[in-house]
Motif scaffolding. Structure first.
Motif, PDB file in Angstrom:
ATOM      1  N   ARG A  97       0.856  -1.192   0.000  1.00 39.30           N
ATOM      2  CA  ARG A  97       0.000   0.000   0.000  1.00 39.30           C
ATOM      3  C   ARG A  97       0.886   1.234   0.000  1.00 39.30           C
ATOM      4  NH1 ARG A  97      -5.400   0.468   3.553  1.00 39.30           N
ATOM      5  NH2 ARG A  97      -6.159   2.416   2.665  1.00 39.30           N
ATOM      6  N   TYR A  98       0.469   2.270  -0.727  1.00 41.36           N
ATOM      7  CA  TYR A  98       1.254   3.508  -0.743  1.00 41.36           C
ATOM      8  C   TYR A  98       0.360   4.735  -0.645  1.00 41.36           C
ATOM      9  CZ  TYR A  98      -0.131   4.147  -5.633  1.00 41.36           C
ATOM     10  OH  TYR A  98      -0.861   4.320  -6.779  1.00 41.36           O
ATOM     11  N   GLY A 102      -2.847   4.100  -3.233  1.00 45.41           N
ATOM     12  CA  GLY A 102      -3.097   2.936  -4.060  1.00 45.41           C
ATOM     13  C   GLY A 102      -2.433   1.689  -3.517  1.00 45.41           C
ATOM     14  N   LEU A 103      -2.554   0.642  -4.308  1.00 49.23           N
ATOM     15  CA  LEU A 103      -1.980  -0.661  -3.977  1.00 49.23           C
ATOM     16  C   LEU A 103      -1.142  -1.133  -5.151  1.00 49.23           C
ATOM     17  CD1 LEU A 103      -5.311  -2.139  -2.661  1.00 49.23           C
ATOM     18  CD2 LEU A 103      -3.348  -1.544  -1.244  1.00 49.23           C
ATOM     19  N   VAL A 104       0.010  -1.679  -4.850  1.00 54.81           N
ATOM     20  CA  VAL A 104       0.862  -2.296  -5.856  1.00 54.81           C
ATOM     21  C   VAL A 104       0.873  -3.783  -5.553  1.00 54.81           C
ATOM     22  CG1 VAL A 104       3.226  -2.504  -6.743  1.00 54.81           C
ATOM     23  CG2 VAL A 104       2.286  -0.245  -6.183  1.00 54.81           C
ATOM     24  N   ALA A 114      -3.407  -0.664  -8.437  1.00 53.91           N
ATOM     25  CA  ALA A 114      -4.804  -0.237  -8.312  1.00 53.91           C
ATOM     26  C   ALA A 114      -4.789   1.058  -7.519  1.00 53.91           C
ATOM     27  CB  ALA A 114      -5.631  -1.288  -7.583  1.00 53.91           C
ATOM     28  N   ALA A 115      -5.326   2.118  -8.112  1.00 52.42           N
ATOM     29  CA  ALA A 115      -5.370   3.419  -7.440  1.00 52.42           C
ATOM     30  C   ALA A 115      -6.697   4.095  -7.744  1.00 52.42           C
ATOM     31  CB  ALA A 115      -4.198   4.286  -7.888  1.00 52.42           C
ATOM     32  N   ALA A 174      -5.376  -4.108 -11.893  1.00 53.69           N
ATOM     33  CA  ALA A 174      -4.116  -4.420 -11.215  1.00 53.69           C
ATOM     34  C   ALA A 174      -3.660  -5.844 -11.541  1.00 53.69           C
ATOM     35  CB  ALA A 174      -4.263  -4.246  -9.708  1.00 53.69           C
ATOM     36  N   ILE A 175      -4.589  -6.781 -11.539  1.00 52.73           N
ATOM     37  CA  ILE A 175      -4.264  -8.178 -11.833  1.00 52.73           C
ATOM     38  C   ILE A 175      -3.815  -8.313 -13.286  1.00 52.73           C
ATOM     39  CG2 ILE A 175      -5.182 -10.527 -11.992  1.00 52.73           C
ATOM     40  CD1 ILE A 175      -7.123  -9.674  -9.663  1.00 52.73           C
TER      41      ILE A 175
END
Length: 146
Positions: A13-14, A34-36, A51-52, A108-109
């Motif tokens: 998470r960022y 977002g999430l990496v 995903a952001a 993201a996937i």
């Protein structure tokens, strides 16, 4: 036929502060969150997806995406994926649609699998998707100096 088997995944998470605040449909945005996700194969090659969801624009929020990724990514571990755009679309993503994953989660996937494919081929993602590629692209002006 080249097959890819996902051995493991990680989720990060960022939060990134922006140089300037902006508004989207009444939502003031001063940072991007977002999430990496990182998918890895048995050879240590990695693929990264992000995903952001944007407040005011995306229907989903970051917590929903995190919950969906946490539930769905374990289903990809050990799955054999044919490295072909049509196969990826036809095999992996109907699964994602069948459990009603939100667009940010699916994106993201998708991005992580394609990035892993490109890394396995020692190419960048643009070279996997098209024969004509640019040498450079400009990134978001809200996060860099001129």
């Amino acid at each position: 036929m080249d097959l890819l088997t996902i051995e493991k995944f990680d989720i990060y998470r960022y939060q990134l502060p922006l140089k300037e605040t902006f508004s989207v449909k009444g939502h003031k945005i001063a940072q991007r969150e977002g999430l990496v996700i990182m998918l890895s194969d048995k050879d240590g090659k990695e693929g990264i997806g992000e995903a952001a969801p944007l407040p005011g624009l995306s229907l989903e929020n970051i917590e929903t995406v995190l919950k969906e990724l946490t539930a769905f990514l374990p289903k990809l571990v050990g799955k054999k994926i044919t490295l072909d755009l049509k196969a990826i679309k036809d095999i992996i993503f109907p699964q994602a649609h069948s459990v009603f994953l939100k667009p940010s989660t699916r994106s993201a996937i998708d991005m992580a699998i394609l990035n892993l494919w490109a890394n396995r081929a020692d190419k960048n993602l643009a070279q996997i998707l098209s024969e004509e590629t640019l040498a450079q692209i400009r990134i978001d002006g809200l996060m860099q100096e001129e």
